[in-house]
Scaffold this motif. Structure first.
Motif, PDB file in Angstrom:
ATOM      1  N   UNK A   7     -24.843  64.536 -11.801  1.00 28.32           N
ATOM      2  CA  UNK A   7     -23.803  63.715 -10.786  1.00 28.32           C
ATOM      3  C   UNK A   7     -22.457  63.334 -11.655  1.00 28.32           C
ATOM      4  N   UNK A   8     -21.555  63.088 -10.584  1.00 32.16           N
ATOM      5  CA  UNK A   8     -20.162  62.571 -11.428  1.00 32.16           C
ATOM      6  C   UNK A   8     -19.742  61.350 -11.212  1.00 32.16           C
ATOM      7  N   UNK A   9     -19.539  60.524 -12.149  1.00 32.22           N
ATOM      8  CA  UNK A   9     -19.045  59.105 -11.818  1.00 32.22           C
ATOM      9  C   UNK A   9     -17.839  58.861 -11.644  1.00 32.22           C
ATOM     10  N   UNK A  10     -17.533  58.407 -10.471  1.00 28.46           N
ATOM     11  CA  UNK A  10     -16.289  58.322 -10.017  1.00 28.46           C
ATOM     12  C   UNK A  10     -15.554  57.156 -10.407  1.00 28.46           C
ATOM     13  N   UNK A  11     -14.613  56.883 -11.228  1.00 26.70           N
ATOM     14  CA  UNK A  11     -14.106  55.769 -11.504  1.00 26.70           C
ATOM     15  C   UNK A  11     -12.613  55.462 -11.010  1.00 26.70           C
ATOM     16  N   UNK A  12     -12.353  54.403 -11.109  1.00 21.01           N
ATOM     17  CA  UNK A  12     -11.072  54.034 -10.159  1.00 21.01           C
ATOM     18  C   UNK A  12      -9.966  54.656 -11.116  1.00 21.01           C
ATOM     19  N   UNK A  13      -8.714  54.685 -10.351  1.00 19.95           N
ATOM     20  CA  UNK A  13      -7.679  55.600 -11.015  1.00 19.95           C
ATOM     21  C   UNK A  13      -7.199  54.639 -12.136  1.00 19.95           C
ATOM     22  N   UNK A  14      -6.890  53.811 -11.746  1.00 18.53           N
ATOM     23  CA  UNK A  14      -6.271  52.462 -12.698  1.00 18.53           C
ATOM     24  C   UNK A  14      -7.175  52.504 -14.055  1.00 18.53           C
ATOM     25  N   UNK A  16      -8.848  54.968 -15.500  1.00 18.60           N
ATOM     26  CA  UNK A  16      -8.638  56.150 -16.170  1.00 18.60           C
ATOM     27  C   UNK A  16      -7.150  55.897 -16.723  1.00 18.60           C
ATOM     28  N   UNK A  17      -6.275  55.375 -16.052  1.00 25.95           N
ATOM     29  CA  UNK A  17      -5.035  55.181 -16.712  1.00 25.95           C
ATOM     30  C   UNK A  17      -4.791  54.350 -17.944  1.00 25.95           C
ATOM     31  N   UNK A  18      -5.817  53.324 -17.660  1.00 26.41           N
ATOM     32  CA  UNK A  18      -6.167  52.443 -19.092  1.00 26.41           C
ATOM     33  C   UNK A  18      -6.601  52.986 -20.198  1.00 26.41           C
ATOM     34  N   UNK A  22      -4.762  53.564 -23.801  1.00 28.62           N
ATOM     35  CA  UNK A  22      -5.274  52.476 -24.668  1.00 28.62           C
ATOM     36  C   UNK A  22      -4.820  52.756 -26.104  1.00 28.62           C
ATOM     37  N   UNK A  23      -4.395  53.943 -26.856  1.00 32.10           N
ATOM     38  CA  UNK A  23      -3.634  53.875 -27.912  1.00 32.10           C
ATOM     39  C   UNK A  23      -2.354  53.223 -28.109  1.00 32.10           C
ATOM     40  N   UNK A  24      -1.525  53.126 -26.941  1.00 34.88           N
ATOM     41  CA  UNK A  24      -0.337  52.592 -26.779  1.00 34.88           C
ATOM     42  C   UNK A  24      -0.583  50.919 -26.850  1.00 34.88           C
ATOM     43  N   UNK A  25      -1.701  50.472 -25.941  1.00 33.60           N
ATOM     44  CA  UNK A  25      -2.176  48.973 -25.963  1.00 33.60           C
ATOM     45  C   UNK A  25      -2.487  48.559 -27.388  1.00 33.60           C
ATOM     46  N   UNK A  26      -3.368  49.597 -28.001  1.00 33.41           N
ATOM     47  CA  UNK A  26      -4.007  49.071 -29.220  1.00 33.41           C
ATOM     48  C   UNK A  26      -2.633  48.851 -30.435  1.00 33.41           C
ATOM     49  N   UNK A  27      -1.749  49.704 -30.096  1.00 37.83           N
ATOM     50  CA  UNK A  27      -0.736  49.707 -30.963  1.00 37.83           C
ATOM     51  C   UNK A  27       0.268  48.229 -30.974  1.00 37.83           C
ATOM     52  N   UNK A  28       0.401  47.941 -29.482  1.00 36.17           N
ATOM     53  CA  UNK A  28       0.997  46.703 -29.381  1.00 36.17           C
ATOM     54  C   UNK A  28       0.344  45.340 -29.739  1.00 36.17           C
ATOM     55  N   UNK A  29      -0.992  45.634 -29.421  1.00 37.13           N
ATOM     56  CA  UNK A  29      -1.899  44.093 -29.982  1.00 37.13           C
ATOM     57  C   UNK A  29      -1.706  44.071 -31.239  1.00 37.13           C
ATOM     58  N   UNK A  30      -1.830  45.374 -32.144  1.00 38.23           N
ATOM     59  CA  UNK A  30      -1.999  45.163 -33.626  1.00 38.23           C
ATOM     60  C   UNK A  30      -0.933  44.741 -33.961  1.00 38.23           C
TER      61      UNK A  30
END
Length: 363
Positions: A7-14, A16-18, A22-30
């Motif tokens: 079975x394939x778990x279909x997530x929202x497009x948003x 997957x984009x997050x 996530x590496x960019x978000x992590x950089x900004x948070x740190x």
């Protein structure tokens, strides 16, 4: 034809984009925490984590660019907070970025290799499980295939249908074992059926041809280990005019016939020998005949369906499930079976699964 793996778990497009960002978000948070908190907390020392995370999902160049950004951020923070231990963190960022770039390169190589393997698996599937016609004459047919092996597209279960001068002939079977070791044996049997179904007048001779092909294959490619490679098989013949079907069962689970809400298990009076075992126990094949009226639903399946287990060990109640099904087209029947199998097993299959749903239409 329905062919599916897990079975394939279909997530929202948003979502997957997050994940990809996530590496960019992590950089900004740190960087934000390092700038807004006291220097003693030293959040800047976490900056090497960003390129390490990027290596898991980004190509090499973006990973290196993110590491470079982290490097300049650290240098900028050192201008604001001189006592951050800049050179130790800079060295960590450089080392982690180099390792992350190499890790990203290896990951991409593995992904390309896996893609090529999947292309080969798709080609093998087209050889063993060719696209099934949805209708042969007045017979509707749909198929379901689920491979248990991780990342597999095909396993030891097989099926085929042929519109012959003697009527529609069907084959379904199961080679002992899973995954690639069983594919060659399945291909030998299916290819033999594609020839014999048109050449032989009766199913007994078809079964003998399948047994001979399976035996030759096993002699040329002996199985690994002490256990012999054998296969169960079920042959079905649906004549064009006669409202009866002929079944030859070589040790396979019996078909289920749903007629106006009543379920009938088409047990063979005398089971025939499994493929590759005729030389040992004799080639005494038995043919059974059953009524098959327009509107009846016939389900052919491999033992992986009946032996699908829930987490508490309970087997899938196939006969009871089939009895509850309303009159429905073969495609809808297999769609419901697919859904309920995955629900029963919580998406974890321990064996390959194949099924054919057949319905006779009015001429």
């Amino acid at each position: 034809m329905i062919e599916s793996g897990r079975p394939r778990l279909r997530g929202r497009y948003g979502r997957g984009t997050l994940v990809r960002l996530s590496p960019v978000i992590l950089t900004v948070v740190i960087a934000s925490l390092a700038y807004t908190t006291p220097p003693e907390m030293a959040f800047s020392r976490l900056l090497p984590a960003a390129p390490a995370l990027a290596a898991a999902m980004w190509p090499v160049l973006p990973t290196v660019l993110l590491g470079t950004v982290c490097l300049f951020l650290m240098i900028g923070l050192s201008l604001v907070f001189p006592d951050l231990g800049t050179w130790w963190t800079v060295g960590g960022i450089v080392a982690v970025t180099v390792a992350a770039a190499y890790g990203s390169h290896l990951r991409l190589q593995r992904e390309r290799t896996l893609f090529q393997v999947r292309l080969v698996a798709d080609a093998a599937q087209q050889v063993v499980l060719s696209p099934m016609p949805h209708r042969l004459g007045n017979v509707e047919i749909e198929s379901l295939y689920l491979a248990a092996a991780a990342e597999a597209r095909i396993g030891g279960d097989f099926y085929e249908a042929a519109d012959t001068p003697y009527g529609v002939r069907l084959l379904i079977g199961d080679v002992r074992g899973k995954g690639l070791p069983a594919v060659g044996a399945a291909a030998a049997i299916v290819n033999a059926f594609r020839e014999a179904a048109y050449d032989e007048i009766d199913l007994v001779n078809v079964a003998r041809r399948l047994d001979a092909s399976s035996t030759r294959y096993n002699a040329a490619f002996p199985p690994e280990g002490p256990m012999e490679r054998f296969a169960t098989a079920l042959l079905v013949e649906i004549p064009r005019e006669d409202r009866r079907i002929t079944i030859l069962n070589c040790g396979h689970p019996p078909p289920l016939l749903l007629n106006r809400g009543k379920l009938r298990v088409l047990e063979s009076a005398t089971p025939s020998p499994l493929l590759s075992l005729a030389e040992l126990i004799g080639d005494h094949y038995n043919v059974d005949t059953f009524d098959f009226a327009p509107g009846d639903l016939l389900l052919l399946y491999t033992d992986g369906i009946a032996e699908t287990r829930a987490r508490d060990g309970e087997f899938f109640p196939l006969a009871a499930w089939m009895r509850r099904q309303p009159p429905t087209p073969p495609r809808e029947l297999l769609t419901a079976l697919h859904r309920d199998l995955l629900h029963h097993s919580r998406g974890r299959l321990d064996d390959d699964i194949a099924a054919l749903a057949v319905r006779l239409c009015e001429t």
